[in-house]
Design a protein around this motif. Structure first.
Motif, short mmCIF file in Angstrom:
data_model
loop_
_atom_site.label_atom_id
_atom_site.label_comp_id
_atom_site.label_asym_id
_atom_site.label_seq_id
_atom_site.Cartn_x
_atom_site.Cartn_y
_atom_site.Cartn_z
N UNK A 1 90.82 68.00 100.79
CA UNK A 1 90.11 68.70 101.86
C UNK A 1 90.96 69.84 102.40
N UNK A 2 90.40 71.05 102.37
CA UNK A 2 91.07 72.19 102.96
C UNK A 2 90.77 72.23 104.46
N UNK A 3 91.83 72.37 105.26
CA UNK A 3 91.68 72.59 106.69
C UNK A 3 92.07 74.04 106.96
N UNK B 1 96.05 77.38 99.90
CA UNK B 1 95.70 76.45 98.83
C UNK B 1 96.57 76.75 97.62
N UNK B 2 96.49 75.87 96.61
CA UNK B 2 97.23 76.06 95.36
C UNK B 2 96.26 76.62 94.33
N UNK B 3 96.60 77.76 93.73
CA UNK B 3 95.68 78.40 92.79
C UNK B 3 95.75 77.74 91.41
N UNK B 4 95.01 78.32 90.45
CA UNK B 4 94.95 77.74 89.10
C UNK B 4 96.31 77.72 88.41
N UNK B 5 97.22 78.60 88.84
CA UNK B 5 98.54 78.65 88.23
C UNK B 5 99.56 77.78 88.95
N UNK B 6 99.08 76.98 89.91
CA UNK B 6 99.98 76.11 90.66
C UNK B 6 100.78 76.80 91.73
N UNK C 1 96.11 71.69 103.13
CA UNK C 1 95.21 70.90 102.28
C UNK C 1 95.60 69.43 102.42
N UNK C 2 94.59 68.57 102.70
CA UNK C 2 94.81 67.14 102.84
C UNK C 2 94.26 66.40 101.62
N UNK C 3 94.96 65.33 101.20
CA UNK C 3 94.27 64.35 100.35
C UNK C 3 93.62 63.36 101.31
N UNK C 4 92.67 62.54 100.83
CA UNK C 4 91.96 61.65 101.75
C UNK C 4 92.86 60.77 102.60
N UNK C 5 93.94 60.28 102.02
CA UNK C 5 94.82 59.38 102.78
C UNK C 5 95.57 60.12 103.89
N UNK C 6 96.06 61.31 103.58
CA UNK C 6 96.78 62.06 104.62
C UNK C 6 95.82 62.53 105.70
N UNK C 7 94.57 62.80 105.34
CA UNK C 7 93.57 63.16 106.35
C UNK C 7 93.34 61.99 107.29
N UNK C 8 93.23 60.78 106.72
CA UNK C 8 93.01 59.59 107.54
C UNK C 8 94.18 59.35 108.49
N UNK C 9 95.38 59.64 108.01
CA UNK C 9 96.57 59.38 108.82
C UNK C 9 96.81 60.46 109.88
N UNK C 10 96.19 61.63 109.69
CA UNK C 10 96.52 62.77 110.55
C UNK C 10 95.40 63.16 111.50
N UNK C 11 94.16 63.08 111.04
CA UNK C 11 93.03 63.62 111.80
C UNK C 11 92.21 62.48 112.39
N UNK C 12 92.04 62.49 113.69
CA UNK C 12 91.35 61.40 114.38
C UNK C 12 89.90 61.27 113.90
N UNK C 13 89.23 62.40 113.66
CA UNK C 13 87.81 62.36 113.28
C UNK C 13 87.63 62.31 111.77
N UNK C 14 88.57 61.67 111.06
CA UNK C 14 88.53 61.68 109.60
C UNK C 14 87.27 61.03 109.03
N UNK C 15 86.74 60.01 109.69
CA UNK C 15 85.58 59.30 109.13
C UNK C 15 84.37 60.22 109.01
#
Length: 294
Positions: free
Chosen positions: A158-160, A180-185, A266-280
């Motif tokens: 998820x992009x914030x 974000x990270x582009x196609x070339x990393x 950019x969050x992965x789902x787990x880091x979003x859950x750990x960081x953002x209160x309204x993740x659900x």
């Protein structure tokens, strides 16, 4: 008596009207072939070097490019140089009074609420039965937001992004900053500039990705308000991105008001859950999915 009147310089109040007067005075001086923008930049900076201390201000350097950009941008566009405007105001009154005084005497007190031509034009097309742009909704939207959407390359992430409604004194403009990270990393910074057009119960955001030179268009609806401020607290909708050389893709997009601009990430789902209160609610909305063509 005339000489005494001519020596009076009205105070610069920093209002959109005063900024517009400076810009129009610069154009008047150029159009009469009295002084080009290049010459204005040189002489204004030289005058500031000699006189700034008398007005408890700091001198500055000025290039033709910077001065021309300032003059030709919308009336709400100011400058990063804090003392440029009050010194330019005084310079025009002292050196080119013929250009600025008639504007100061005759320009309406209120500047147009929407100083760009695009929003009124699109409004007339999208809402032909509504004579005026919904300024009330634009005012309620004004402020900083975090905008969530799936990542370009990995929709599971998820992009914030940092979104601002109301830019450079124009309540109908918005901007978005993203990383974000582009196609070339490679880590990539991107900026979206655009315009906000309320229509019916929704709002169209007509934007442009600056670095990628691509359309960035989304529609939001559902605008709950904060209980205390009555400002819009968020919205949700659908984003369309049309990068050059590829078929367009559609994404869910969700915005939430914040007190100050966020740092894009950019969050992965787990880091979003750990960081953002309204993740659900964010993750649930992201399950609407991505429409893409490859």
């Amino acid at each position: 008596m005339t000489g005494e009147t001519d020596s009076i310089v009205p105070p610069f109040d920093g209002s959109p009207r005063s900024i517009a007067i400076i810009k129009r005075a610069a154009k008047e001086v150029q159009s009469r072939k009295v002084m080009s923008f290049t010459k204005q930049a040189d002489e204004l900076a030289e005058w500031a070097q000699e006189n700034a201390k008398d007005f408890d201000a700091r001198a500055f350097t000025m290039s033709k490019q910077r001065w021309t950009e300032f003059v030709n941008r919308s009336d709400g566009y100011k400058t990063v140089e804090p003392d440029l405007l009050p010194l330019a105001w005084r310079w025009f009154f002292e050196v080119h009074r013929f250009a600025i005084e008639p504007l100061w005497l005759t320009m309406p007190i209120e500047s147009p609420a929407i100083p760009n031509p695009l929003v009124p034009t699109l409004h007339a097309y999208l809402s032909p039965d509504e004579p005026d742009v919904n300024l009330a909704r634009l005012k309620l939207l004004e402020g900083d937001y975090v905008a969530y959407r799936p990542d370009f390359n990995d929709p599971e992430q998820i992009m914030a992004t940092a979104m601002k409604c109301g830019v450079e004194g124009d309540i109908s403009r918005f901007s978005i900053a993203m990383k974000y990270v582009n196609d070339d990393g490679e880590d990539t910074d991107e900026t979206v500039d655009g315009f906000i057009i309320p229509y019916q119960d929704s709002v169209l955001f007509q934007g442009w990705m600056v670095e990628a030179a691509s359309p960035f268009i989304f529609v939001l609806s559902g605008f709950p308000k904060q209980p205390k401020t009555r400002k819009i607290s968020g919205a949700q909708g659908t984003l369309l991105v049309g990068a050059g050389g590829t078929l367009s893709s559609a994404y869910p997009i969700l915005i939430r008001r914040v007190e100050e601009a966020v740092e894009p990430c950019v969050y992965d789902p787990e880091s979003l859950k750990a960081t953002v209160h309204a993740h659900k609610s964010i993750l649930q909305f992201m399950t609407r999915g991505v429409v893409g063509w490859r």
